[in-house]
Write a protein that holds these residues in place. Sequence first.
Motif: not given
Length: 108
Positions: A41-44, A56-57, A66-67
Amino acid sequence: MELKSLDSTKKVAEAIAINLKPNDFILLSGTLGAGKTTFARFLIHYLQQKNQYPLEEILSPTFNIVQYYELGKTLKVAHYDFYRLKKEKERKMNNPDFESQERPPGNA
């Protein structure tokens, strides 16, 4: 590497994100609840902000495996979660292109 706080996790994720190039691959391994999705999450989020994309969430893709997160015309991040796939055959059946040496251009 063991990260002991959300702040240190964020700092390491952002430091890695700064140096990512197309087709780089990051493997996170750890027990359930270890913080792998938090790191992702932090990286994205860092990459989304850098590329001026809305945040985005970011959820664990445990059930859909996969997302994908679009970060531009030629850049996207694929966030995999193989937690529920126990056998090599299951991983290949659910994601046949994952193991290929060639990844689509621009994927991180």
